[in-house]
Design a protein around this motif. Structure first.
Motif, PDB file in Angstrom:
ATOM      1  N   ALA A 336       0.835  -1.202   0.000  1.00  0.00           N
ATOM      2  CA  ALA A 336       0.000   0.000   0.000  1.00  0.00           C
ATOM      3  C   ALA A 336       0.869   1.251   0.000  1.00  0.00           C
ATOM      4  O   ALA A 336       0.609   2.219  -0.735  1.00  0.00           O
ATOM      5  CB  ALA A 336      -0.928  -0.022   1.213  1.00  0.00           C
ATOM      6  N   LEU A 348      -6.184   5.017  -2.410  1.00  0.00           N
ATOM      7  CA  LEU A 348      -6.386   3.621  -2.759  1.00  0.00           C
ATOM      8  C   LEU A 348      -7.848   3.268  -2.535  1.00  0.00           C
ATOM      9  O   LEU A 348      -8.398   3.503  -1.456  1.00  0.00           O
ATOM     10  CB  LEU A 348      -5.511   2.714  -1.891  1.00  0.00           C
ATOM     11  N   VAL A 350      -9.935   0.200  -1.933  1.00  0.00           N
ATOM     12  CA  VAL A 350      -9.614  -1.151  -1.490  1.00  0.00           C
ATOM     13  C   VAL A 350     -10.759  -2.084  -1.866  1.00  0.00           C
ATOM     14  O   VAL A 350     -11.897  -1.913  -1.426  1.00  0.00           O
ATOM     15  CB  VAL A 350      -9.342  -1.184   0.024  1.00  0.00           C
ATOM     16  N   ASN A 389      -4.471   1.628   7.774  1.00  0.00           N
ATOM     17  CA  ASN A 389      -4.994   2.983   7.606  1.00  0.00           C
ATOM     18  C   ASN A 389      -4.287   3.978   8.512  1.00  0.00           C
ATOM     19  O   ASN A 389      -4.000   5.113   8.107  1.00  0.00           O
ATOM     20  CB  ASN A 389      -6.505   2.999   7.855  1.00  0.00           C
ATOM     21  N   THR A 401      -8.155   6.713   1.566  1.00  0.00           N
ATOM     22  CA  THR A 401      -8.407   5.293   1.348  1.00  0.00           C
ATOM     23  C   THR A 401      -9.916   5.098   1.318  1.00  0.00           C
ATOM     24  O   THR A 401     -10.637   5.675   2.139  1.00  0.00           O
ATOM     25  CB  THR A 401      -7.770   4.414   2.440  1.00  0.00           C
ATOM     26  N   PHE A 423     -10.816   3.983   7.323  1.00  0.00           N
ATOM     27  CA  PHE A 423     -10.883   4.422   5.930  1.00  0.00           C
ATOM     28  C   PHE A 423     -11.356   5.875   5.863  1.00  0.00           C
ATOM     29  O   PHE A 423     -12.064   6.359   6.748  1.00  0.00           O
ATOM     30  CB  PHE A 423     -11.848   3.554   5.129  1.00  0.00           C
TER      31      PHE A 423
END
Length: 671
Positions: A336, A348, A350, A389, A401, A423
């Motif tokens: 990551a 990102l 996920v 995270n 994220t 997140f």
């Protein structure tokens, strides 16, 4: 400003070096035991602290250690190789440089029982193809690509290539200001795209564009359409095209289909220079069983969980990482970090988080094992996601994220210190399902299902939601977005413009899959270009103009984004006019004068002199109308400001009369 570098140039120099590793004979009849670090003079990039962090599951930059690195050692340029293979009794590097001889260049295993094997091979460098030949302690032999390689051969070939991530970045202005561009109180409108099928060579439809050619076409297109971010479906090295990139074998390499790692970085750089953020689809949920990949890497279940109840994914016929193994956690944590560090990704997305969180995901009774507390949650995954995270936001506080998570798992986009997963955002799958189901209905029956639209705000502020109309909704017989809409051609396009208008004026960030913005009529095909020729036809040209106008509205009207994730940014005005299927609501900014009034007509019947209650006395100007002629609409607009009067209506002391277009959306602002 000095140019930022992501690593040193091609030949790196260690401050402390040791004599070169001894080499095995050029040929052997059977692999002999490799030398160990108890032998003097083994060259290594690993400090004892690196090994400690790796074995503790805490290492965040393994890409600086493992893999292949061109270095200068004792005045000789060569390549250092390092691989994790704890169950191996012999490891060698094979490649074109030694005629793929399994016995000519063996690695040595560290003395510290870490399972790390290393070797420095002089006089080979950038561009060399190679694999690891590994003999399991039980005698099994495998040939594997490098899990940390930065470049790979073009599929169907499967060897890794010695390469680096050196790049003189020219995106300093973006990097200095992206905190504001990625903030939750900023406009975020994401264009999701599959690099292989977005656009192909017009002269050769079978040929995929290169990273540079994609940049040439994509950057001006996104600028013109007004999207703030682009999200690339997985660009990591994947061997099987029909997987869309979700079956990854090279987690540390951009796909060689489109060019070199540096050309991929230049694509991101050019997007940044144009003011466009880049999100990457990241897949820590599963990996394929390809012979050259991670599966049974050293002859044992190294990266995947050995228990098939936890290590095999029945939906995707692929393998699940052993999230409780510290070295695997270090692999994923470092991966990551790699895309954010070396490639300047701005976030990102996920993939398949729900499949990771639940031990019983897609499993019947008896096919899964409860956790130590008797529950269905995967405790190893929960701890890993939280740690990941926290680490990402500490190192890169200006990124996002985003979780693709389809259940009611609590606190997905809440900070870890508040008990959440950490997140930045979460896909709002409930909104997507309810909205598409509603819009697929015949307008005559929508009055019976209005709650499907209004229900979303009951839970819209429990998470930081992103509204996704993604690739998953336009494949496998689901039809394209415009193909889902009921009615004749005009009504289908009007319905889709109305849907987009509802999406953009609803709370939350936005995501739209490629092709939807101009009304692609056929389902998405991973091996074929979008139907760009459709833009010569009025309905599609109008659709693109409508989405462009919505993006402009989204970026220029603060009420559309300043309070996207809090309940004080949205207020229903009227949801009870089911008979006419007209809904009204307000989007609120930080200043009352920025507030917007939205009116949606879910039927093809125009409503002239339609009265609605308004919150404030004044004059209201139409700032957007999805039925405008330039959008292929019928032109039922409100061209002049509309003054409120003192006629009470819908519980308000002031009201206005306006023209509400058929299957149309109107956005009004006080002037």
């Amino acid at each position: 400003m000095a140019k930022r570098k992501t690593t040193t140039p091609a030949a790196e120099t260690e401050q402390t070096v040791q004599p070169a590793s001894p080499q095995a004979p050029t040929t052997i009849t059977a692999p002999a035991a490799s030398p160990t670090h108890q032998d003097a003079g083994i060259y290594s990039r690993f400090s004892d602290f690196d090994v400690h962090l790796f074995r503790a599951g805490k290492h965040q930059k393994l890409y600086e250690k493992f893999g292949s690195h061109v270095v200068e050692h004792n005045g000789v340029t060569g390549t250092y190789f390092a691989v994790w293979a704890p169950s191996a009794k012999y490891v060698s590097v094979i490649g074109n440089f030694n005629g793929w001889n399994k016995g000519s260049h063996s690695l040595s295993v560290r003395w510290d029982s870490s399972g790390i094997w290393e070797v420095f091979i002089p006089n080979i460098g950038r561009g060399e193809s190679y694999k690891y030949f590994i003999v399991h302690e039980g005698g099994r032999e495998v040939e594997k690509g490098d899990p940390y390689a930065h470049w790979w051969e073009l599929p169907p070939k499967t060897a890794s290539i010695v390469w680096d991530t050196y790049h003189e970045w020219q995106d300093q202005e973006w990097m200095a200001t992206r905190k504001e561009k990625n903030a939750l109180n900023a406009p975020i409108s994401v264009y999701e795209m599959h690099m292989s099928s977005w656009r192909r060579d017009p002269g050769d439809p079978e040929r995929e564009l290169s990273y540079g050619e994609i940049a040439d076409a994509l950057v001006p297109y996104l600028q013109d359409m007004g999207f703030t971010h682009v999200e690339f479906m997985p660009v990591m090295q994947y061997p099987y095209a029909p997987s869309w990139g979700y079956q990854i074998t090279g987690y540390y390499a951009p796909s060689s289909r489109f060019g070199t790692p540096q050309e991929f970085m230049q694509l991101i750089e050019r997007l940044h220079q144009a003011g466009i953020g880049v999100l990457l689809d990241w897949v820590p949920s599963h990996f394929p069983g390809d012979a050259h990949g991670l599966y049974e890497f050293d002859g044992s279940h190294l990266y995947e969980h050995p228990d098939p109840r936890k290590g095999y994914h029945p939906d995707w016929k692929s393998y699940i990482f052993n999230y409780g193994r510290p070295e695997v956690r270090s692999f994923l944590l470092s991966n990551a970090m790699f895309w954010l560090d070396r490639c300047h990704a701005d976030g990102l997305r996920v993939d398949a988080v729900a499949s990771m969180l639940y031990l019983d995901y897609s499993r019947n009774a008896g096919e899964w094992e409860p956790n130590v507390f008797g529950g269905r949650e995967n405790l190893d995954v929960i701890s890993l996601i939280k740690e990941l995270n926290e680490a990402i936001y500490k190192e890169f506080p200006d990124i996002q994220t985003i979780a693709e998570e389809s259940t009611a798992f609590p606190g997905v986009s809440r900070p870890v210190f508040m008990g959440g997963l950490g997140f930045g955002m979460k896909w709002m799958m409930g909104w997507m399902n309810d909205t598409l189901r509603y819009f697929e209905r015949d307008p005559a029956f929508r009055k019976f299902h209005q709650d499907e639209l209004t229900f979303s705000t009951v839970y819209a502020y429990t998470e930081n939601f992103m509204l996704p109309l993604s690739h998953d909704e336009v494949v496998y017989g689901k039809k394209s977005l415009v193909g889902k809409m009921p009615g004749d051609e005009w009504q289908r396009f009007a319905n889709l413009r109305l849907l987009f208008s509802y999406m953009f004026t609803h709370s939350g960030a936005k995501l739209l899959f490629m092709g939807g913005e101009f009304g692609q009529t056929s389902e998405w095909k991973f091996d074929d270009s979008l139907d760009w020729h459709l833009l010569q036809f009025a309905p599609h040209k109008g659709m693109a103009a409508c989405v462009k106008a919505l993006n402009t509205l989204h970026k220029t009207e603060p009420a559309m984004y300043e309070r996207n994730f809090t309940a004080d940014g949205f207020e229903w005005l009227e949801t009870s006019d089911r008979e006419n299927s007209v809904i009204t609501y307000i989007r609120k900014g930080n200043r009352p004068e920025d507030n917007l009034l939205i009116v949606l007509n879910m039927t093809p019947v125009p409503r002239s002199s339609y009265r609605i209650g308004v919150p404030t006395e004044g004059s209201y100007q139409e700032v957007f109308n999805s039925d405008a002629l330039e959008f292929y609409g019928s032109g039922v607009v409100n061209s002049s400001p509309i003054s409120s009067d003192q006629q009470p209506w819908q519980g308000r002391s002031q009201s206005i009369n306006l023209n509400v277009p058929p299957l149309g959306a109107v956005v009004l602002k006080m002037v």
